[in-house]
Design an enzyme around this catalytic site. Structure first.
Site: not given
Ligand SMILES: Cc1ncc(COP(=O)(O)O)c(C=O)c1O
Lengths: 426, 271
Positions: A88, A110, A396
Site C-alpha cells: 500500500k 478510507e 501483498s
Molecule cells: C496486505 C493487503 N493485500 C491486499 C489488499 C487488497 O487490496 P488490493 O486488491 O487493492 O491490493 C489489502 C487491502 O487492504 C491489503 O492490506
C-alpha cells in the site's frame, strides 16, 4: 481539458457529484504533468523516497519448502517487507507527494484492512500533512493494531457505522468528506478503484512492483515467470504486479513495457470466495467478495465496473474473512482485463485462506496478511490450473495486523493445519 | 427541450420543491407524507428512489434511505408508488445512476426513462452523474420528453457552468454550499455568489442543500433564486415521528405545516 482517456473499454469513467469534478480535472492534469511527464522531477523524487523511506526494491525470494510441496519453483515477491508491511505504501506515498505538489493542505483516506490507512498516515507524517482516515466500525474491531498505528503516526481515525461497517461504507463516507472539503483536501483512494484518473494513477504508483519483478525474475531465474498470482480486493497489488506483464494494452502508459512476449505469462487474480459463491438475494448479501468471478457490470464509487449487486442495482453487502478483500466492487481495469481473457479470475474460500495463512507461517517463517493468504491458497486448491513451473506470488502484506482476527476465525472452524489456538490461562 | 409541467411550476411565482425518499419509513406512510407536501404548497416534488450507496447525502437522508430500503422499497415498488400517488404537481425522480442503468433487460438508461414516463414522472436529478457521463441519459430523456436537471456546485467554474446549463432542462439545481445534503442553521454566502454568477443564464435556478426555515427560503428567493429545494429539514420530521412512533397523520400535519412556512417564505422573498 486533460487528454487522458477515462475508460478501460466499457469500464471506468467518472460518476461523481459535480462538486468533485473540478478537483478531478485538476487531479487529472497533475497526474499527466507530474506522474506521466515527470514534471519538476516528481517521479524522481517519488522513486528516491520509495527507495529510502519505503525500502524498495523488495526481494523476490524463492520459497524452498513451498516449491518442494507443489513441485514447481515458487517465488515470493516480498511486498510485506515494504515499510508499513504492505504494498500500500507505493500508492500512499505517491499520492501524498502528489497532493503536496498540487498545493493541497489536508489528506483524507478510507481503509479496509487498515493497511492503506496506515500507509497513508505514515506518508502524511513523512511529508508533514494533516491526515484523517475513515474506517468501517467492523474493520476497526478486526484490525486494531492498524488503528493504533494510524493514531501513533498522527492521523485521526473516524469509525463509520453505516451498513455493515466495512470498506464500501468507508469509501462512501470519505467521498462525503471530500465533497465538503474538496478545495484544500486530497482524497488518497486506496486501490485501483474510483473515478478516473484514480485507477490508472494508483496502478502507475504500484507499477514499480511489476518493474522489479520483471528484472528480478530475469536476473534470478533467467526468464519471465510462467504465471503471476495475486489476491484481488480492489486490485491494487494485483495490477501492481500485473502491469508490465499485461502487454499490448491500449491504455498502457509505461514506456517499453511490451518488449517481451508477455502473453506467455499467465495472470491469476485471486478473489475472496468467502463462505459461499451463492447470493442471498432476499437479504442483499453476498457471502463473498468475488466481483470479478460472479459480479455484473454497474456503477459504484465513481466507476463503471464489475459489482456484487441485486437485479435492481442495489449494492450487496460483501463478505470475506480478510477486511482488505471485503468489497463489492473491483478496479475497472481488472474488469476489462478479465473480459479480454488476459487475466483469469479465480477464488478461494475463507477456510482455504486460513489454512494457507498457517501454512506459509509454518513452512516458510512468513506470516502473511489474510488478503495475501488467498493468493497462496490458490496454489494449494487449484491443482490443475496451468500455473507452469515458475510461479511468482505477490505477498501483498504481512499478517501482524491479522493475528487477533486469524486466531478468532481459526478457533471457530476446523482448519486442519492450525496450531493450538487457545489462550493460555493462568 | 423542456417539460411543460415543470416550466409551469416556475411561471408565475417562486417554485417550492420539497424532497422525500419514497417509502420512508413504509410504503403507506410515505404516500401520506408525499401527499402532505402537495397540500402544503409543493410546486414540484423531488421523490427519492433510494440507492444503497448515496454518496451525496448527509446522515439525515442516508438514514431515510436505509429506512425505506428496510421497509421493502425496490425499483418496481417505486414505480407503483408514483402511480399510487395522488398529487397534482410534477414529480422529479431523484436517484443514483446505477439504478437507472440497471433497469430493464439491457444495461443503459432508456428502459428506465420509458418506464418513468409511463408512470407519470416528469424529470430526473442524478447526483452522481456529471456532464461527462450524461449523454446516454440526456438522449433517453429527450426521446421521451423528460427533464434532466443538473446540479451546479460552488466549485463549478465558468467553463463547466456553460456546459451544465446547455445540458440541463427544466431547471438548474444550485447547490447552496459544498458538502452533502443536510439542514443548516444559516444561509451560506456561497449561495449569493452562485446566484450572481448564474443571473445571466435564462433557465430557472432552484437552490438546495441546507434550507430549513421560511426565513432561509425568503432570503434565497430575494437573492435571485427562482425556487427552493428542501429535503433534510422535512426528512427530520419523519425521522422524529418514526422514532417517537407518532401517528402518521400527526407527522403528515407537521410536514404540511413546514411546507406552508417554506412556501410562504419563498413568496415573501419574491416581493
Ligand atoms: C496486505 C493487503 N493485500 C491486499 C489488499 C487488497 O487490496 P488490493 O486488491 O487493492 O491490493 C489489502 C487491502 O487492504 C491489503 O492490506
Amino acid at each position: 481539458m486533460p487528454e487522458t482517456d477515462t475508460t478501460f473499454g466499457d469500464y471506468g469513467g467518472q460518476y461523481v457529484p459535480e462538486a468533485l469534478m473540478p478537483a478531478i480535472e485538476e487531479l487529472t492534469d497533475a497526474y499527466e504533468r507530474y506522474v506521466l511527464n515527470n514534471e519538476d522531477g516528481f517521479m524522481d523524487e517519488f522513486r528516491e523516497r520509495i527507495r529510502d523511506f519505503g525500502g524498495r526494491p523488495t526481494p523476490l525470494q524463492r520459497a524452498d519448502n513451498l516449491s518442494e510441496r507443489y513441485d514447481r519453483d515458487i517465488y515470493l515477491k516480498r511486498e510485506d517487507l515494504l515499510h508499513g508491511g504492505a504494498h500500500k505504501l507505493n500508492n500512499a506515498l505517491g499520492q501524498v507527494l502528489l497532493a503536496k505538489y498540487m498545493g493541497k493542505e489536508r489528506i483524507i483516506a478510507e481503509t479496509g484492512a487498515g493497511q492503506h490507512g496506515t500507509a497513508t498516515a505514515m506518508a502524511a507524517a513523512h511529508l508533514d500533512m494533516p491526515c484523517e482516515i475513515y474506517m468501517g466500525r467492523r474493520d476497526v474491531n478486526r484490525q486494531r493494531p492498524n488503528v493504533f498505528r494510524m493514531r501513533i503516526n498522527g492521523a485521526e481515525v473516524n469509525p463509520v457505522d453505516t451498513g455493515r461497517g466495512t470498506l464500501k461504507e468507508a469509501i462512501s463516507e470519505t467521498m462525503r468528506d471530500w465533497a465538503t472539503t474538496v478545495e484544500n483536501t486530497h482524497y488518497v483512494i486506496g486501490s485501483i478503484v474510483g473515478p478516473a484518473p484514480f485507477p490508472a494513477m494508483v496502478r502507475d504508483f504500484h507499477r514499480i512492483i511489476s518493474e522489479e519483478t520483471r528484472r528480478q525474475t530475469r536476473e534470478q531465474y533467467g526468464r519471465l515467470p510462467d504465471s503471476v498470482v495475486a489476491c484481488a480486493g480492489g486490485g491494487s497489488n494485483t495490477m501492481g504486479i500485473f502491469a508490465d506483464f499485461t502487454s499490448d494494452s491500449p491504455f498502457s502508459t509505461a514506456p517499453d513495457s511490451n518488449t517481451d512476449a508477455d502473453d506467455d505469462v499467465s495472470l491469476f487474480a485471486v478473489e475472496a470466495g468467502g463462505s459461499s459463491l451463492d447470493v442471498d438475494e432476499e437479504r442483499g448479501v453476498a457471502p463473498n467478495s468475488a466481483s470479478l468471478s460472479t459480479g455484473s457490470e454497474g456503477v459504484l464509487h465513481g466507476a463503471r465496473t464489475k459489482l456484487l449487486q441485486n437485479s435492481d442495482g442495489q449494492i450487496m453487502e460483501s463478505h470475506s474473512v480478510s477486511s482488505g478483500l471485503d468489497y463489492a466492487g473491483v478496479g475497472p481495469e481488472l474488469a476489462k482485463l478479465v473480459d479480454d481473457e488476459r487475466v483469469t479470475p479465480v477464488n478461494v474460500d475463507d477456510d482455504a485462506a486460513l489454512e494457507a495463512f498457517h501454512r506459509l507461517s509454518q513452512e516458510e517463517g512468513i506470516i502473511p496478511a489474510l488478503e495475501t493468504a488467498h493468493a497462496l491458497a490458490f496454489l494449494e486448491t487449484e491443482t490443475d490450473a496451468d500455473l507452469g513451473e515458475f510461479v511468482v506470488v505477490n505477498v501483498s502484506g504481512r499478517g501482524d495486523k491479522d493475528l487477533e482476527a486469524a486466531l478468532e476465525e481459526t478457533a471457530q472452524r476446523d482448519i486442519p493445519n492450525a496450531p493450538a489456538m487457545e489462550v493460555f490461562d493462568e | 427541450m423542456s417539460n411543460p409541467a415543470i416550466d409551469a411550476a416556475f411561471a408565475d411565482e417562486p417554485a417550492f420543491i420539497p424532497y422525500l425518499a419514497a417509502g420512508d419509513p413504509s410504503y403507506d406512510a410515505s404516500l401520506e407524507y408525499v401527499e402532505a407536501l402537495a397540500r402544503g404548497g409543493a410546486d414540484i416534488i423531488e421523490l427519492g428512489l433510494p440507492f444503497s450507496e448515496p454518496i451525496a447525502e448527509g446522515s439525515t437522508i442516508q438514514n431515510a434511505i436505509v429506512r425505506s430500503l428496510q421497509g421493502g422499497m425496490t425499483v418496481g415498488r417505486y414505480f407503483e408508488f408514483v402511480t399510487d400517488l395522488d398529487v397534482d404537481v410534477p414529480v422529479v425522480c431523484m436517484t443514483y445512476y446505477n439504478l437507472i442503468y440497471q433497469y430493464g433487460d439491457e444495461p443503459g438508461p432508456e428502459p428506465f426513462v420509458r418506464k418513468a414516463k409511463s408512470v407519470g414522472i416528469d424529470g430526473f436529478v442524478v447526483p452522481d452523474l456529471p456532464a461527462e457521463e450524461a449523454d446516454p441519459l440526456r438522449e433517453a430523456c429527450d426521446e421521451h420528453g423528460l427533464d434532466l436537471v443538473f446540479i451546479v456546485a460552488p466549485t463549478t467554474d465558468d467553463e463547466r457552468l456553460d456546459r451544465l446549463v446547455s445540458l440541463s432542462s427544466g431547471y438548474l439545481y444550485v447547490q447552496a454550499r459544498l458538502g452533502v445534503t443536510g439542514a443548516r442553521d444559516d444561509v451560506s454566502s456561497e449561495t449569493t455568489s452562485s446566484l450572481d454568477r448564474l443571473a445571466a443564464y435564462d433557465i430557472p435556478k432552484a437552490v438546495g442543500f441546507g434550507i430549513k426555515t421560511g426565513e432561509h427560503a425568503r432570503d434565497i428567493i430575494a437573492g435571485g433564486a427562482d425556487g427552493i429545494i428542501v429535503g433534510s429539514a422535512l426528512v427530520d420530521i419523519i425521522a422524529e415521528g418514526t422514532e417517537a412512533d407518532a401517528p402518521t397523520e400527526e407527522t403528515a400535519a407537521e410536514l404540511e405545516s413546514l411546507c406552508e412556512e417554506l412556501k410562504a417564505g419563498a413568496l415573501e422573498g419574491a416581493q
